[in-house]
Design a protein around this motif. Structure first.
Motif, PDB file in Angstrom:
ATOM      1  N   UNK A   1       0.844  -1.200   0.000  1.00 44.96           N
ATOM      2  CA  UNK A   1       0.000   0.000   0.000  1.00 44.96           C
ATOM      3  C   UNK A   1       0.883   1.256   0.000  1.00 44.96           C
TER       4      UNK A   1
ATOM      5  N   UNK B   1       1.239   4.639  -5.417  1.00 48.50           N
ATOM      6  CA  UNK B   1       0.994   6.068  -5.615  1.00 48.50           C
ATOM      7  C   UNK B   1      -0.136   6.583  -4.731  1.00 48.50           C
ATOM      8  N   UNK B   2      -1.040   5.696  -4.350  1.00 47.38           N
ATOM      9  CA  UNK B   2      -2.187   6.119  -3.549  1.00 47.38           C
ATOM     10  C   UNK B   2      -2.457   5.077  -2.456  1.00 47.38           C
TER      11      UNK B   2
ATOM     12  N   UNK C   1      -6.225   4.560  -1.077  1.00 51.20           N
ATOM     13  CA  UNK C   1      -7.166   3.821  -1.922  1.00 51.20           C
ATOM     14  C   UNK C   1      -6.828   2.337  -1.943  1.00 51.20           C
ATOM     15  N   UNK C   2      -5.549   2.010  -2.046  1.00 51.89           N
ATOM     16  CA  UNK C   2      -5.144   0.603  -2.067  1.00 51.89           C
ATOM     17  C   UNK C   2      -5.572  -0.083  -0.775  1.00 51.89           C
TER      18      UNK C   2
ATOM     19  N   UNK D   1      -9.385  -0.551  -0.620  1.00 53.97           N
ATOM     20  CA  UNK D   1      -9.858  -1.617  -1.506  1.00 53.97           C
ATOM     21  C   UNK D   1      -9.552  -2.993  -0.901  1.00 53.97           C
ATOM     22  N   UNK D   2      -8.352  -3.129  -0.360  1.00 52.11           N
ATOM     23  CA  UNK D   2      -7.989  -4.397   0.262  1.00 52.11           C
ATOM     24  C   UNK D   2      -8.926  -4.694   1.437  1.00 52.11           C
TER      25      UNK D   2
END
Lengths: 593, 593
Positions: free
Chosen positions: A519, A523-524, A527-528, A531-532
């Motif tokens: 994560x 770059x973000x 968000x990663x 989502x996970x």
């Protein structure tokens, strides 16, 4: 200004620390970001976000950022303080009373070159001077590396050194192949370099809101864009308060700020293109140069005889600046005042070191119009203008399209390199198809990545709202991240030394199931992680040796680890067996027969 | 089955009508979508969405779609009905009682080839037979065009005819350059063609949920993916109920359905890769062939001697199928049963016309591992296997990577064309960088568009959740739209005749401020309209000759129209002046001197 609420986004990204690298030639503090990893050295990455991500920085937009460059300019001894132009009502679109955004409250010196001294980075580079700006930009490019890394790529004619030295930056600027947009009146700047032989950069556009917004809101737009990686920001505001808002932005901007001065000039004549004059435009240039704008988009390449070339186009002229100038030319039936007075524009830019971003007013607005006569006629003129600007020691980059199907992208780069003598190319996308409004960050990221690989030095972002409306906060972030992807994909393809470090680090983290590192290197990270966590929220799953996608039975990475373990075990046995056989030979052989 | 609630997404897209084009050689109803425009002829576009977008269709998932192909197969007279294999508990992952998804309720015939007759599209093509499937696919490719359109592109070696004829489809299939995945037990299919000389296609992956979900939910995943443009759907379900769920999906699928039979075989041995046997695998192939699966991913290219080649990789083996087979090979220290029994697999596929999708079990899982020894060694083996399959009249496509930086993409296509004799290439992305988890639809769309241009026939989509979790409904839509963009950008670059029609139509709409047409021609009308309405919601603004982005004063399109009007006025005057001069010459000249 106590009543200004502090609404800026500050603080570092997850697991990140702000570090400052020193200079060798000059006393510098070059900001970088260090991402802490589990079981590996921290990863140092380029950081355009300025002091806003440094918890130790004192942020007060009514004071502005520290004038780091002040001492550098003084040391050069070629600039003088003077009383700048008086701000008029027209500068702020005739806003007054409660509708007037307050002026920036701190008094500050306005500088210009002494006599006809060339105070531009190009001037210094040609004189063999390695400025602090050059060293600053050089150090950033290496992202904390002290040694060369993997070289794997096709540079497409670019020359990428193993490590960027201040002298290399000087060389590139002297050759016109790179620029450091750095107006002497933007002393809050953290200098950066734009050129084909450096990391590909990205620009984000911002603009004031239709409804009156606060200074914080306007500054926050810039802070938000650079937080996610914008290397420069263009302020495309129109209408009321643009002078004062621009002041607030520049005083708080660690990145170069670009503008299209024509927009403000048009406001001053009530929006009637025909009423524009050289005098009004010239005055606007000086106004903005005194404020510290680092680069101007100037649509001087739109010439009278080119306008009929757009008549049969599917979408005519789609550049705002281009259409304004075309209308002016056609109405007066004369050559554009930007073209005719280009030398005088150079004189102004030279005095403050405002870089040129020569605008592509005739860029195509759709797939059908790409690479047509009008577009390339203008590009050739931009090449002529580049030489004029260079003759006056002005820094130049060239704007490019727009809307171009993939097979026509390379020709854009080739023509630009050929006609503009390798001056940095700065393109908008290009969009590779027009059939996906709402997804033009993606249609254009394809073209942006490709043209970045081919040699474009800076990519102007496109947000999902392109062609549909004004981007909001989420759109700006999506646009910036998407363009960081395109720029990085280009760096990888060119074989930029060190570009692959970050990919390798995230790949190792992925293979070793270090989810948090995955994560954080991305770059973000937010968000990663979100989502996970949608499918595997528990903390335990952040160390799980599989994920929700395939589950433990089907996890190829897990199986790969099993395979390695098994292979090592087997190899161990084979080694022992070999040793045994070897040993057997050392000892007395069994009597045969 | 009355208690099944009807939850499918049905109904046409905005301003769209379902139309059916007739065949010439065969009695066909080929579905297309017509988009109504204001002041222009309707635009006909390819339509993979099936009867679900036809308001006249009667949808009942417990009955399945009509068996359109039934008559075609009967007419060929080379297939026989037989009693299929008995479904076992193991087929459904040992689900029972309330956890068992009900079997599909309609009885239906199971077909296979009579004797050793080649009932594959390749077999017919080689015999010179133009099947209804071929004509159906040919008509779709032209998107309602009756004439050639703009030719503008670089086909990169592809041969794109002005209009696709049924005979051209036959030729391409006979040469192995294209496939029509069309199991004789999937008679609900609307046939489509995959090949380098046709429109680039996209695949969407779906899978069952971990929690028991209803049949509607599983069917809806497929319906939703094809609504936005997926050309084929792979069912990657694992675990419980996969046999029954697959039946529900295929019976309701107008698009080809692909699977990875190894996943189900692994379930049957409790997830222990070492316990897999050829017999269990073979039985699974027959099970799925009888159900009507149109293409099988078979990882027969992963050979024992290649596994050590992955030892020094950053991310080892990332294909699930590849890692399962590698584990099996290593454990038994013997050659893969898929490789050893490949001829027998061909015999099964031939009997039902299941197409091969030869899996790339050793594809790279990160930028560092791209184009390595292991990857290309496997690709060469896939080339060998292609020839074996072709010798048995089986249709073949080849799977490709994965994770590849831009400068290494072309080599993938070149190697594939060279070693697999132009069998269609079917790639996953490739992702052009690994540093953006959460945005891998974008990192991969860049690579997908490029490799599509270079000659890849079908692109497997990637959703934003790749590497992070299971995609939800929004992710699937985002993935599909993103890949439609990549595929269309590739078509444009190749110069697919007619591809630019849609771009031109939207560009004209944009220039003429026909906002509704812009939304409706786009790939996602709903999102475009919503984004527009966020800043300019009123209906009046849908006809406004400007938008919220620049406002009326700065609207380049509006100014372009003004310029045209002014130019025409001027031209009119010039024409009159010229006429006057002309006329002057016809009359008696003034006496000179």
């Amino acid at each position: 200004m106590k009543d200004i609420p502090h609404t800026l986004t500050t603080g570092g990204l997850p697991a990140s620390r702000k570090v400052y690298h020193p200079g060798t030639l000059h006393e510098l503090r070059v900001p970088m970001r260090e991402i802490d990893l589990n079981g590996e050295e921290p990863l140092t990455v380029y950081d355009s976000s300025g002091p806003y991500t440094d918890p130790a920085a004192r942020i007060d937009i009514a004071r502005g950022l520290p004038e780091t460059r002040g001492g550098w300019l003084q040391a050069r001894g070629d600039v003088q303080e003077y009383t700048g132009r008086t701000v008029t009502d027209a500068d702020n679109g005739f806003a007054n009373g409660a509708r007037l955004t307050p002026a920036f409250p701190q008094p500050r010196a306005v500088l210009r070159a002494t006599d006809d001294r060339a105070v531009t980075q190009l001037g210094y580079a040609r004189a063999g001077i390695v400025t602090p700006e050059m060293e600053f930009a050089a150090i950033r490019e290496n992202e904390g590396r002290l040694a060369a890394h993997t070289r794997d790529g096709d540079p497409m004619g670019a020359t990428l050194p193993d490590l960027v030295t201040p002298e290399f930056v000087r060389d590139e600027i002297a050759a016109g192949r790179a620029i450091i947009p750095a107006n002497i009146n933007h002393r809050e700047l953290e200098p950066m370099v734009i050129g084909r032989n450096f990391k590909v950069k990205i620009n984000a556009n911002i603009g004031n809101s239709a409804v009156t917004s606060s200074m914080e809101e306007e500054v926050e737009k810039m802070v938000w864009a650079i937080r996610w990686g914008a290397d420069t920001v263009m302020d495309l505001s129109t209408g009321r308060n643009i002078h004062n808002i621009r002041d607030w932005i520049i005083r708080n901007a660690p990145v170069p700020i670009g503008t299209v001065p024509l927009y403000q000039a048009l406001e001053k004549v009530g929006g009637i293109a025909e009423d524009l004059t050289w005098e009004i435009f010239r005055d606007t240039l000086i106004e903005q140069a005194e404020q510290g704008v680092d680069y101007f988009t100037i649509h001087a390449g739109v010439r009278l005889h080119m306008i009929p070339m757009t008549a049969r186009r599917v979408t005519g002229i789609v550049s705002r600046g281009g259409s304004i100038m075309a209308k002016w030319c056609l109405h007066h039936h004369r050559e554009s005042f930007l073209y005719e007075h280009f030398s005088e524009i150079c004189d102004i830019c030279r005095k403050y070191d405002v870089s040129f971003s020569l605008g592509d007013g005739l860029r195509p607005g759709c797939i059908a119009d790409a690479n047509d006569e009008a577009q390339f006629a203008e590009l050739h003129t931009l090449g002529e203008l580049t030489k004029i600007a260079w003759a006056r020691d002005c820094q130049v980059m060239i704007e490019g399209p727009g809307h171009v199907a993939m097979h026509k992208i390379k020709a854009n780069m080739d023509e630009q390199l050929k006609h503009c003598d390798e001056a940095p190319f700065y393109t908008l996308g290009p969009l590779t198809t027009d059939i996906a409004p709402g997804y033009d960050h993606i249609t254009s990221a394809i073209g942006a990545a490709m043209i970045g690989w081919f040699g474009t030095a800076m990519l102007c972002y496109v947000t999902p709202k392109e062609h549909l409306g004004l981007p909001d906060r989420d759109d700006v972030k999506t646009g910036v991240i998407t363009y960081k992807i395109a720029a990085h994909a280009a760096d990888l393809a060119k074989g930029h030394p060190g570009a692959q470090r970050r990919d390798d680090a995230i790949s190792r983290a992925r293979f070793e199931f270090r989810w948090e590192d995955q994560f954080n290197i991305g770059l973000d990270p937010d968000t990663a992680r979100d989502m996970h966590d949608e499918t595997m929220p528990a903390d335990a799953h952040k160390v799980a040796h599989f994920c929700s996608m395939c589950g433990p039975k089907f996890c190829s990475m897990k199986i790969s680890h099993d395979i390695r373990a098994e292979a090592e075990k087997r190899e161990g046995m084979d080694r022992m067996a070999a040793k045994f056989r070897e040993g057997g030979e050392l000892y007395v052989p069994e009597p045969s027969e």
